[in-house]
Design a protein around this motif. Structure first.
Motif, PDB file in Angstrom:
ATOM      1  N   SER A 104       0.823  -1.204   0.000  1.00 46.92           N
ATOM      2  CA  SER A 104       0.000   0.000   0.000  1.00 46.92           C
ATOM      3  C   SER A 104       0.857   1.255   0.000  1.00 46.92           C
ATOM      4  CB  SER A 104      -0.932   0.022   1.217  1.00 46.92           C
ATOM      5  OG  SER A 104      -0.170   0.211   2.409  1.00 46.92           O
ATOM      6  N   THR A 105       0.284   2.355  -0.480  1.00 46.80           N
ATOM      7  CA  THR A 105       1.010   3.628  -0.489  1.00 46.80           C
ATOM      8  C   THR A 105       1.239   4.143   0.927  1.00 46.80           C
ATOM      9  OG1 THR A 105      -1.107   4.771  -0.777  1.00 46.80           O
ATOM     10  CG2 THR A 105       0.128   4.259  -2.769  1.00 46.80           C
ATOM     11  N   ILE A 106       0.329   3.805   1.839  1.00 47.54           N
ATOM     12  CA  ILE A 106       0.504   4.205   3.243  1.00 47.54           C
ATOM     13  C   ILE A 106       1.728   3.515   3.836  1.00 47.54           C
ATOM     14  CG2 ILE A 106      -0.523   4.100   5.557  1.00 47.54           C
ATOM     15  CD1 ILE A 106      -3.251   4.336   4.262  1.00 47.54           C
ATOM     16  N   PHE A 112       9.467   5.320   4.216  1.00 47.90           N
ATOM     17  CA  PHE A 112      10.429   6.392   3.943  1.00 47.90           C
ATOM     18  C   PHE A 112      10.449   7.437   5.052  1.00 47.90           C
ATOM     19  CE2 PHE A 112      10.099   4.599  -0.312  1.00 47.90           C
ATOM     20  CZ  PHE A 112      11.429   4.611  -0.706  1.00 47.90           C
ATOM     21  N   ASP A 113       9.335   7.610   5.742  1.00 45.83           N
ATOM     22  CA  ASP A 113       9.338   8.517   6.901  1.00 45.83           C
ATOM     23  C   ASP A 113      10.307   8.018   7.972  1.00 45.83           C
ATOM     24  OD1 ASP A 113       7.517  10.197   5.750  1.00 45.83           O
ATOM     25  OD2 ASP A 113       5.779   9.408   6.838  1.00 45.83           O
ATOM     26  N   ASP A 114      10.338   6.699   8.168  1.00 41.25           N
ATOM     27  CA  ASP A 114      11.245   6.103   9.159  1.00 41.25           C
ATOM     28  C   ASP A 114      12.702   6.320   8.761  1.00 41.25           C
ATOM     29  OD1 ASP A 114       9.092   5.273  10.633  1.00 41.25           O
ATOM     30  OD2 ASP A 114       9.088   3.220   9.868  1.00 41.25           O
ATOM     31  N   ILE A 115      12.992   6.174   7.460  1.00 47.13           N
ATOM     32  CA  ILE A 115      14.367   6.387   6.993  1.00 47.13           C
ATOM     33  C   ILE A 115      14.739   7.860   7.134  1.00 47.13           C
ATOM     34  CG2 ILE A 115      15.945   6.223   5.029  1.00 47.13           C
ATOM     35  CD1 ILE A 115      14.262   3.943   3.953  1.00 47.13           C
ATOM     36  N   LEU A 127      14.767   6.780  -2.096  1.00 49.12           N
ATOM     37  CA  LEU A 127      13.581   7.036  -2.907  1.00 49.12           C
ATOM     38  C   LEU A 127      13.953   7.168  -4.380  1.00 49.12           C
ATOM     39  CD1 LEU A 127      10.566   7.532  -3.046  1.00 49.12           C
ATOM     40  CD2 LEU A 127      10.979   9.950  -2.568  1.00 49.12           C
ATOM     41  N   LYS A 128      15.034   7.841  -4.657  1.00 46.48           N
ATOM     42  CA  LYS A 128      15.508   7.966  -6.039  1.00 46.48           C
ATOM     43  C   LYS A 128      15.849   6.595  -6.612  1.00 46.48           C
ATOM     44  CE  LYS A 128      19.062  10.264  -8.817  1.00 46.48           C
ATOM     45  NZ  LYS A 128      20.263  11.151  -8.781  1.00 46.48           N
ATOM     46  N   PHE A 129      16.504   5.784  -5.817  1.00 50.12           N
ATOM     47  CA  PHE A 129      16.868   4.423  -6.208  1.00 50.12           C
ATOM     48  C   PHE A 129      15.625   3.587  -6.496  1.00 50.12           C
ATOM     49  CE2 PHE A 129      18.077   0.157  -4.161  1.00 50.12           C
ATOM     50  CZ  PHE A 129      18.429  -0.406  -5.376  1.00 50.12           C
ATOM     51  N   ALA A 130      14.635   3.653  -5.590  1.00 47.54           N
ATOM     52  CA  ALA A 130      13.412   2.865  -5.738  1.00 47.54           C
ATOM     53  C   ALA A 130      12.630   3.267  -6.985  1.00 47.54           C
ATOM     54  CB  ALA A 130      12.545   3.018  -4.494  1.00 47.54           C
ATOM     55  N   LYS A 131      12.539   4.572  -7.244  1.00 48.70           N
ATOM     56  CA  LYS A 131      11.824   5.042  -8.433  1.00 48.70           C
ATOM     57  C   LYS A 131      12.517   4.586  -9.715  1.00 48.70           C
ATOM     58  CE  LYS A 131       9.537   9.138  -6.526  1.00 48.70           C
ATOM     59  NZ  LYS A 131       9.415  10.619  -6.602  1.00 48.70           N
ATOM     60  N   VAL A 151       4.938   8.564  -2.872  1.00 44.04           N
ATOM     61  CA  VAL A 151       5.657   9.007  -1.671  1.00 44.04           C
ATOM     62  C   VAL A 151       5.930  10.508  -1.770  1.00 44.04           C
ATOM     63  CG1 VAL A 151       7.764   8.746  -0.300  1.00 44.04           C
ATOM     64  CG2 VAL A 151       6.722   6.751  -1.386  1.00 44.04           C
ATOM     65  N   GLU A 152       5.667  11.229  -0.702  1.00 46.56           N
ATOM     66  CA  GLU A 152       5.871  12.674  -0.690  1.00 46.56           C
ATOM     67  C   GLU A 152       7.338  13.022  -0.933  1.00 46.56           C
ATOM     68  OE1 GLU A 152       4.469  14.237   2.978  1.00 46.56           O
ATOM     69  OE2 GLU A 152       2.373  13.692   2.625  1.00 46.56           O
ATOM     70  N   LYS A 153       7.555  14.132  -1.623  1.00 46.12           N
ATOM     71  CA  LYS A 153       8.914  14.581  -1.900  1.00 46.12           C
ATOM     72  C   LYS A 153       9.662  14.840  -0.600  1.00 46.12           C
ATOM     73  CE  LYS A 153      11.559  18.150  -4.299  1.00 46.12           C
ATOM     74  NZ  LYS A 153      11.488  19.416  -5.079  1.00 46.12           N
ATOM     75  N   ILE A 154      10.879  14.357  -0.533  1.00 49.86           N
ATOM     76  CA  ILE A 154      11.702  14.527   0.664  1.00 49.86           C
ATOM     77  C   ILE A 154      12.600  15.740   0.456  1.00 49.86           C
ATOM     78  CG2 ILE A 154      13.416  13.455   2.177  1.00 49.86           C
ATOM     79  CD1 ILE A 154      12.344  10.734   1.174  1.00 49.86           C
ATOM     80  N   SER A 155      12.308  16.808   1.159  1.00 49.34           N
ATOM     81  CA  SER A 155      13.051  18.060   0.990  1.00 49.34           C
ATOM     82  C   SER A 155      14.220  18.132   1.967  1.00 49.34           C
ATOM     83  CB  SER A 155      12.132  19.259   1.214  1.00 49.34           C
ATOM     84  OG  SER A 155      11.058  19.237   0.306  1.00 49.34           O
ATOM     85  N   SER A 156      15.316  18.667   1.478  1.00 46.51           N
ATOM     86  CA  SER A 156      16.488  18.832   2.330  1.00 46.51           C
ATOM     87  C   SER A 156      16.282  20.017   3.264  1.00 46.51           C
ATOM     88  CB  SER A 156      17.735  19.073   1.475  1.00 46.51           C
ATOM     89  OG  SER A 156      17.974  17.983   0.620  1.00 46.51           O
ATOM     90  N   PRO A 157      16.794  19.934   4.483  1.00 42.35           N
ATOM     91  CA  PRO A 157      16.724  21.088   5.390  1.00 42.35           C
ATOM     92  C   PRO A 157      17.643  22.185   4.879  1.00 42.35           C
ATOM     93  CG  PRO A 157      18.108  19.358   6.321  1.00 42.35           C
ATOM     94  CD  PRO A 157      17.475  18.784   5.086  1.00 42.35           C
ATOM     95  N   PRO A 158      17.446  23.420   5.299  1.00 43.04           N
ATOM     96  CA  PRO A 158      18.326  24.508   4.849  1.00 43.04           C
ATOM     97  C   PRO A 158      19.785  24.171   5.113  1.00 43.04           C
ATOM     98  CG  PRO A 158      16.461  25.380   6.096  1.00 43.04           C
ATOM     99  CD  PRO A 158      16.423  23.887   6.244  1.00 43.04           C
TER     100      PRO A 158
END
Length: 383
Positions: A104-106, A112-115, A127-131, A151-158
Protein backbone atom coordinates in the motif's frame (compact mmCIF):
# COMPACT_ATOMS: atom_id res chain seq x y z
CA UNK A 1 7.70 -19.25 -25.80
CA UNK A 2 3.97 -19.18 -25.41
CA UNK A 3 1.80 -22.21 -26.19
CA UNK A 4 -1.83 -23.26 -26.31
CA UNK A 5 -3.32 -25.98 -24.18
CA UNK A 6 -6.74 -27.37 -23.36
CA UNK A 7 -8.24 -26.77 -19.97
CA UNK A 8 -11.46 -28.22 -18.57
CA UNK A 9 -13.71 -26.11 -16.39
CA UNK A 10 -16.54 -27.35 -14.18
CA UNK A 11 -19.68 -25.30 -14.68
CA UNK A 12 -23.34 -25.65 -13.71
CA UNK A 13 -24.01 -27.03 -17.14
CA UNK A 14 -21.24 -29.56 -16.77
CA UNK A 15 -17.64 -29.75 -17.96
CA UNK A 16 -16.54 -27.19 -20.57
CA UNK A 17 -13.28 -27.33 -22.54
CA UNK A 18 -11.47 -24.08 -23.30
CA UNK A 19 -8.21 -23.18 -24.98
CA UNK A 20 -5.75 -21.18 -22.85
CA UNK A 21 -2.40 -19.59 -23.59
CA UNK A 22 0.47 -20.66 -21.32
CA UNK A 23 3.69 -18.70 -20.98
CA UNK A 24 6.58 -18.14 -18.56
CA UNK A 25 7.75 -14.80 -17.20
CA UNK A 26 11.39 -13.73 -16.98
CA UNK A 27 11.74 -15.61 -13.70
CA UNK A 28 10.57 -18.89 -15.23
CA UNK A 29 7.23 -18.88 -13.49
CA UNK A 30 4.40 -20.32 -15.60
CA UNK A 31 1.19 -18.39 -16.19
CA UNK A 32 -2.01 -18.89 -18.14
CA UNK A 33 -4.07 -16.26 -19.91
CA UNK A 34 -7.37 -16.20 -21.75
CA UNK A 35 -10.04 -18.85 -22.08
CA UNK A 36 -11.01 -19.19 -25.73
CA UNK A 37 -13.74 -21.41 -27.22
CA UNK A 38 -11.62 -22.43 -30.20
CA UNK A 39 -7.96 -22.96 -30.87
CA UNK A 40 -8.19 -20.61 -33.84
CA UNK A 41 -9.36 -17.81 -31.59
CA UNK A 42 -6.49 -18.47 -29.14
CA UNK A 43 -3.97 -18.31 -31.99
CA UNK A 44 -5.08 -14.77 -32.74
CA UNK A 45 -3.83 -13.65 -29.31
CA UNK A 46 -0.77 -15.85 -28.80
CA UNK A 47 1.59 -13.22 -30.25
CA UNK A 48 0.77 -10.98 -27.32
CA UNK A 49 2.56 -13.50 -25.07
CA UNK A 50 5.48 -14.56 -27.25
CA UNK A 51 7.84 -12.19 -25.45
CA UNK A 52 8.92 -13.03 -21.93
CA UNK A 53 8.50 -9.37 -20.91
CA UNK A 54 4.91 -9.65 -19.76
CA UNK A 55 3.07 -8.48 -16.69
CA UNK A 56 3.40 -10.82 -13.76
CA UNK A 57 0.57 -11.17 -11.31
CA UNK A 58 2.41 -11.88 -8.06
CA UNK A 59 5.86 -10.40 -8.61
CA UNK A 60 7.67 -9.53 -5.39
CA UNK A 61 9.43 -6.26 -4.56
CA UNK A 62 12.75 -8.10 -4.78
CA UNK A 63 11.89 -9.27 -8.31
CA UNK A 64 11.03 -5.70 -9.28
CA UNK A 65 14.49 -4.55 -8.17
CA UNK A 66 16.46 -7.53 -9.54
CA UNK A 67 16.69 -6.54 -13.26
CA UNK A 68 17.77 -3.03 -12.29
CA UNK A 69 20.41 -4.32 -9.88
CA UNK A 70 21.68 -6.81 -12.46
CA UNK A 71 21.95 -4.54 -15.48
CA UNK A 72 20.80 -0.93 -15.32
CA UNK A 73 22.83 -0.02 -12.22
CA UNK A 74 26.06 -0.48 -14.19
CA UNK A 75 25.63 2.90 -15.87
CA UNK A 76 26.11 4.74 -12.55
CA UNK A 77 29.37 5.79 -10.91
CA UNK A 78 31.14 3.35 -8.61
CA UNK A 79 30.25 5.48 -5.59
CA UNK A 80 26.53 5.52 -6.50
CA UNK A 81 26.52 1.76 -7.10
CA UNK A 82 28.14 1.22 -3.72
CA UNK A 83 25.50 3.36 -1.99
CA UNK A 84 22.59 1.72 -3.82
CA UNK A 85 23.76 -1.78 -2.93
CA UNK A 86 24.37 -0.80 0.68
CA UNK A 87 20.94 0.83 1.04
CA UNK A 88 19.20 -2.09 -0.71
CA UNK A 89 20.76 -4.54 1.74
CA UNK A 90 19.90 -2.43 4.78
CA UNK A 91 16.42 -1.13 3.93
CA UNK A 92 14.83 -3.03 1.02
CA UNK A 93 16.08 -6.57 1.55
CA UNK A 94 13.97 -7.06 4.73
CA UNK A 95 10.79 -6.36 2.70
CA UNK A 96 11.81 -7.85 -0.64
CA UNK A 97 9.49 -10.85 -0.15
CA UNK A 98 6.35 -8.66 -0.24
CA UNK A 99 4.15 -8.90 -3.33
CA UNK A 100 4.41 -5.62 -5.18
CA UNK A 101 0.70 -5.36 -5.99
CA UNK A 102 -0.21 -5.75 -2.31
CA UNK A 103 2.08 -3.00 -1.01
CA UNK A 104 0.00 0.00 0.00
CA UNK A 105 1.01 3.63 -0.49
CA UNK A 106 0.50 4.21 3.24
CA UNK A 107 3.06 1.48 3.98
CA UNK A 108 5.58 3.06 1.57
CA UNK A 109 5.10 6.52 3.05
CA UNK A 110 5.77 5.24 6.57
CA UNK A 111 8.73 3.23 5.26
CA UNK A 112 10.43 6.39 3.94
CA UNK A 113 9.34 8.52 6.90
CA UNK A 114 11.24 6.10 9.16
CA UNK A 115 14.37 6.39 6.99
CA UNK A 116 14.05 10.18 6.88
CA UNK A 117 13.95 10.33 10.68
CA UNK A 118 17.45 8.81 10.64
CA UNK A 119 18.89 10.69 7.66
CA UNK A 120 17.29 12.97 5.08
CA UNK A 121 20.08 12.30 2.59
CA UNK A 122 19.69 8.52 2.87
CA UNK A 123 15.91 8.81 2.47
CA UNK A 124 16.35 10.93 -0.67
CA UNK A 125 18.83 8.46 -2.15
CA UNK A 126 16.64 5.45 -1.31
CA UNK A 127 13.58 7.04 -2.91
CA UNK A 128 15.51 7.97 -6.04
CA UNK A 129 16.87 4.42 -6.21
CA UNK A 130 13.41 2.86 -5.74
CA UNK A 131 11.82 5.04 -8.43
CA UNK A 132 14.60 4.24 -10.91
CA UNK A 133 14.37 0.49 -10.28
CA UNK A 134 10.57 0.48 -10.56
CA UNK A 135 10.59 2.55 -13.76
CA UNK A 136 13.06 0.06 -15.22
CA UNK A 137 10.65 -2.78 -14.34
CA UNK A 138 7.78 -0.86 -15.97
CA UNK A 139 9.79 -0.35 -19.16
CA UNK A 140 10.31 -4.12 -19.29
CA UNK A 141 6.61 -4.77 -18.67
CA UNK A 142 7.04 -6.53 -15.35
CA UNK A 143 4.62 -4.17 -13.63
CA UNK A 144 2.24 -1.47 -14.77
CA UNK A 145 2.59 1.39 -12.25
CA UNK A 146 5.22 2.99 -10.03
CA UNK A 147 3.87 3.05 -6.48
CA UNK A 148 6.91 4.96 -5.24
CA UNK A 149 5.62 8.06 -7.09
CA UNK A 150 3.00 8.38 -4.35
CA UNK A 151 5.66 9.01 -1.67
CA UNK A 152 5.87 12.67 -0.69
CA UNK A 153 8.91 14.58 -1.90
CA UNK A 154 11.70 14.53 0.66
CA UNK A 155 13.05 18.06 0.99
CA UNK A 156 16.49 18.83 2.33
CA UNK A 157 16.72 21.09 5.39
CA UNK A 158 18.33 24.51 4.85
CA UNK A 159 22.03 24.10 4.24
CA UNK A 160 24.27 24.86 7.18
CA UNK A 161 26.54 27.32 5.39
CA UNK A 162 29.04 29.34 7.41
CA UNK A 163 31.12 31.87 5.52
CA UNK A 164 34.36 33.43 6.69
CA UNK A 165 34.45 37.14 7.40
CA UNK A 166 37.12 39.32 5.79
CA UNK A 167 39.13 39.29 9.03
CA UNK A 168 38.87 35.49 9.25
CA UNK A 169 40.00 35.17 5.62
CA UNK A 170 43.09 37.23 6.40
CA UNK A 171 43.79 35.18 9.53
CA UNK A 172 43.38 31.87 7.67
CA UNK A 173 45.69 32.92 4.83
CA UNK A 174 48.34 34.32 7.20
CA UNK A 175 48.29 31.16 9.33
CA UNK A 176 48.43 28.91 6.28
CA UNK A 177 51.44 30.77 4.89
CA UNK A 178 53.24 30.34 8.21
CA UNK A 179 52.22 26.79 9.22
CA UNK A 180 51.34 25.10 5.88
CA UNK A 181 53.36 26.98 3.22
CA UNK A 182 53.07 24.08 0.74
CA UNK A 183 49.31 24.70 0.58
CA UNK A 184 49.33 28.51 0.53
CA UNK A 185 48.89 29.00 -3.23
CA UNK A 186 46.24 26.28 -3.36
CA UNK A 187 44.26 27.93 -0.55
CA UNK A 188 44.69 31.34 -2.19
CA UNK A 189 43.11 29.97 -5.39
CA UNK A 190 40.15 28.66 -3.37
CA UNK A 191 39.70 32.01 -1.59
CA UNK A 192 40.17 34.34 -4.58
CA UNK A 193 38.34 32.37 -7.29
CA UNK A 194 35.42 30.62 -5.54
CA UNK A 195 36.07 27.47 -7.59
CA UNK A 196 34.72 24.08 -6.57
CA UNK A 197 37.09 21.51 -5.04
CA UNK A 198 36.92 19.15 -8.03
CA UNK A 199 37.62 22.01 -10.43
CA UNK A 200 40.73 23.11 -8.52
CA UNK A 201 42.03 19.53 -8.22
CA UNK A 202 41.69 19.03 -11.99
CA UNK A 203 43.55 22.24 -12.95
CA UNK A 204 46.58 21.81 -15.19
CA UNK A 205 49.39 24.27 -15.86
CA UNK A 206 48.02 24.83 -19.36
CA UNK A 207 44.73 26.05 -17.83
CA UNK A 208 46.52 29.08 -16.40
CA UNK A 209 46.72 32.12 -18.68
CA UNK A 210 48.95 34.80 -17.13
CA UNK A 211 48.43 37.23 -20.02
CA UNK A 212 44.65 37.07 -19.96
CA UNK A 213 44.61 36.74 -16.15
CA UNK A 214 42.27 33.77 -15.99
CA UNK A 215 42.08 30.05 -15.18
CA UNK A 216 40.22 27.87 -17.66
CA UNK A 217 37.76 25.41 -16.09
CA UNK A 218 36.65 22.53 -18.33
CA UNK A 219 37.00 19.41 -16.18
CA UNK A 220 36.75 18.15 -12.61
CA UNK A 221 38.31 15.51 -10.38
CA UNK A 222 35.67 13.99 -8.14
CA UNK A 223 35.16 10.60 -6.46
CA UNK A 224 38.78 9.80 -7.34
CA UNK A 225 37.96 10.08 -11.03
CA UNK A 226 38.93 12.70 -13.62
CA UNK A 227 35.96 13.78 -15.71
CA UNK A 228 36.52 15.77 -18.87
CA UNK A 229 33.42 17.82 -18.22
CA UNK A 230 32.27 20.23 -15.55
CA UNK A 231 29.25 19.93 -13.27
CA UNK A 232 27.01 21.83 -15.70
CA UNK A 233 27.46 23.54 -19.09
CA UNK A 234 27.61 26.94 -17.38
CA UNK A 235 30.48 25.66 -15.23
CA UNK A 236 32.66 25.40 -18.34
CA UNK A 237 34.20 28.87 -18.12
CA UNK A 238 37.08 31.29 -17.66
CA UNK A 239 37.67 32.29 -14.05
CA UNK A 240 39.18 35.77 -14.02
CA UNK A 241 41.84 36.53 -11.41
CA UNK A 242 43.93 39.57 -10.37
CA UNK A 243 47.63 40.21 -10.96
CA UNK A 244 48.91 39.35 -7.47
CA UNK A 245 47.26 35.91 -7.59
CA UNK A 246 48.65 35.33 -11.09
CA UNK A 247 52.15 36.13 -9.81
CA UNK A 248 51.70 33.63 -6.96
CA UNK A 249 50.67 30.92 -9.42
CA UNK A 250 53.61 31.69 -11.72
CA UNK A 251 56.08 31.32 -8.83
CA UNK A 252 54.30 28.13 -7.74
CA UNK A 253 54.65 26.57 -11.21
CA UNK A 254 58.44 27.09 -11.09
CA UNK A 255 58.61 24.74 -8.08
CA UNK A 256 56.77 21.89 -9.83
CA UNK A 257 58.04 18.96 -11.87
CA UNK A 258 58.01 20.27 -15.47
CA UNK A 259 56.89 16.88 -16.75
CA UNK A 260 53.81 16.80 -14.53
CA UNK A 261 50.88 18.68 -16.14
CA UNK A 262 48.93 19.14 -12.88
CA UNK A 263 48.87 22.58 -11.26
CA UNK A 264 48.28 21.20 -7.75
CA UNK A 265 49.59 17.61 -7.56
CA UNK A 266 49.96 15.71 -4.31
CA UNK A 267 53.31 14.44 -2.99
CA UNK A 268 53.14 11.49 -5.40
CA UNK A 269 52.36 13.66 -8.39
CA UNK A 270 48.73 12.54 -8.57
CA UNK A 271 45.46 14.43 -8.12
CA UNK A 272 44.72 15.73 -4.64
CA UNK A 273 42.25 13.81 -2.50
CA UNK A 274 39.47 15.89 -0.93
CA UNK A 275 39.40 13.94 2.36
CA UNK A 276 43.17 14.16 2.75
CA UNK A 277 43.07 17.92 2.15
CA UNK A 278 40.40 18.39 4.81
CA UNK A 279 42.25 16.30 7.40
CA UNK A 280 45.78 17.52 6.69
CA UNK A 281 45.14 21.19 6.01
CA UNK A 282 41.66 22.57 6.54
CA UNK A 283 40.64 21.18 9.93
CA UNK A 284 44.04 21.79 11.60
CA UNK A 285 44.15 25.27 10.04
CA UNK A 286 40.77 26.28 11.45
CA UNK A 287 41.78 24.94 14.85
CA UNK A 288 44.98 26.99 14.84
CA UNK A 289 42.98 30.09 13.89
CA UNK A 290 40.52 29.50 16.73
CA UNK A 291 37.57 29.26 14.34
CA UNK A 292 35.11 26.91 16.04
CA UNK A 293 32.10 27.27 13.71
CA UNK A 294 31.61 24.55 11.10
CA UNK A 295 33.15 25.82 7.87
CA UNK A 296 33.63 23.49 4.92
CA UNK A 297 36.13 24.06 2.12
CA UNK A 298 33.08 24.45 -0.13
CA UNK A 299 31.94 27.35 2.07
CA UNK A 300 34.96 29.32 0.84
CA UNK A 301 32.98 29.53 -2.40
CA UNK A 302 30.29 31.47 -0.55
CA UNK A 303 32.94 33.60 1.12
CA UNK A 304 34.28 34.57 -2.32
CA UNK A 305 30.77 35.51 -3.48
CA UNK A 306 30.31 37.69 -0.39
CA UNK A 307 33.65 39.43 -0.96
CA UNK A 308 32.97 40.22 -4.62
CA UNK A 309 29.48 41.55 -3.93
CA UNK A 310 30.53 43.63 -0.89
CA UNK A 311 33.33 45.11 -3.02
CA UNK A 312 30.70 46.46 -5.40
CA UNK A 313 31.41 44.06 -8.27
CA UNK A 314 28.57 43.17 -10.61
CA UNK A 315 26.42 40.20 -9.51
CA UNK A 316 26.61 39.00 -13.13
CA UNK A 317 30.40 38.92 -12.95
CA UNK A 318 30.21 36.93 -9.71
CA UNK A 319 27.67 34.50 -11.19
CA UNK A 320 29.81 33.87 -14.29
CA UNK A 321 33.05 33.52 -12.35
CA UNK A 322 31.66 30.86 -9.99
CA UNK A 323 29.86 29.07 -12.84
CA UNK A 324 26.24 29.27 -11.76
CA UNK A 325 23.59 28.83 -14.45
CA UNK A 326 21.12 31.06 -12.63
CA UNK A 327 21.75 34.29 -10.75
CA UNK A 328 19.21 33.14 -8.15
CA UNK A 329 21.61 30.37 -7.12
CA UNK A 330 24.34 32.93 -6.48
CA UNK A 331 22.13 35.43 -4.69
CA UNK A 332 19.63 33.25 -2.81
CA UNK A 333 21.73 30.23 -1.80
CA UNK A 334 25.32 31.44 -1.45
CA UNK A 335 25.26 35.21 -0.87
CA UNK A 336 24.93 36.45 2.69
CA UNK A 337 24.07 39.96 3.86
CA UNK A 338 27.33 40.19 5.82
CA UNK A 339 28.81 43.04 7.82
CA UNK A 340 30.92 44.31 4.92
CA UNK A 341 27.87 44.51 2.66
CA UNK A 342 25.90 46.36 5.34
CA UNK A 343 28.73 48.84 5.93
CA UNK A 344 29.14 49.40 2.19
CA UNK A 345 25.38 49.95 1.79
CA UNK A 346 25.22 52.35 4.75
CA UNK A 347 28.16 54.34 3.37
CA UNK A 348 26.61 54.54 -0.11
CA UNK A 349 23.17 55.48 1.22
CA UNK A 350 24.65 58.12 3.52
CA UNK A 351 26.49 59.75 0.60
CA UNK A 352 23.36 59.58 -1.55
CA UNK A 353 21.29 61.20 1.21
CA UNK A 354 23.78 64.05 1.71
CA UNK A 355 23.95 64.71 -2.02
CA UNK A 356 20.16 64.70 -2.27
CA UNK A 357 19.88 67.05 0.74
CA UNK A 358 22.31 69.50 -0.84
CA UNK A 359 20.49 69.46 -4.17
CA UNK A 360 17.10 70.05 -2.53
CA UNK A 361 18.33 73.30 -0.96
CA UNK A 362 19.32 74.59 -4.41
CA UNK A 363 15.88 74.19 -6.02
CA UNK A 364 14.53 77.67 -6.87
CA UNK A 365 11.30 79.14 -8.21
CA UNK A 366 12.11 80.75 -11.63
CA UNK A 367 9.61 83.60 -10.96
CA UNK A 368 10.62 84.98 -7.59
CA UNK A 369 13.97 83.16 -7.19
CA UNK A 370 12.91 81.98 -3.78
CA UNK A 371 13.55 78.48 -2.49
CA UNK A 372 10.57 76.26 -3.14
CA UNK A 373 9.45 74.90 0.26
CA UNK A 374 7.97 71.44 0.70
CA UNK A 375 4.17 71.74 1.20
CA UNK A 376 3.08 71.30 4.79
CA UNK A 377 1.14 68.15 5.54
CA UNK A 378 -2.42 68.87 6.59
CA UNK A 379 -3.69 67.28 9.77
CA UNK A 380 -5.43 63.99 9.14
CA UNK A 381 -3.89 63.41 5.69
CA UNK A 382 -1.25 60.94 4.54
CA UNK A 383 0.65 63.41 2.34
Amino acid sequence: MAGISKKTYNTKKGKVTKYVITYRDIYGKQHTAGAYDTKKEALKHINDYEEVSVLTENITLGQVFKPFMDKAIRKYSSNTIKNYKMYYTKYFEPIQHLEYKKISTIFLQKFFDDIESQSVYVAQTCLKFAKSATNYAINHKLIATNKFNSVEKISSPPADINHLTNDEVQLVLDTCKKEFPQYFVLLSVFVWTGMREGEVFALEKSDFNPEGLFLRVNKQFTNNELKNKTKTDSSNRKVYIFESLAELIEEHIKTLNPENPLLFPNAKGKHLNANNLRNRLWKPLLKLCGITKRVRIHDIRGTYIDMTLSSGLSPKFTQNNVGHKRNSTTMDIYARNNEDMVNFAQYALNNAFKKCEQNVSKIENPTNKKIVPFPKRLAGTMF
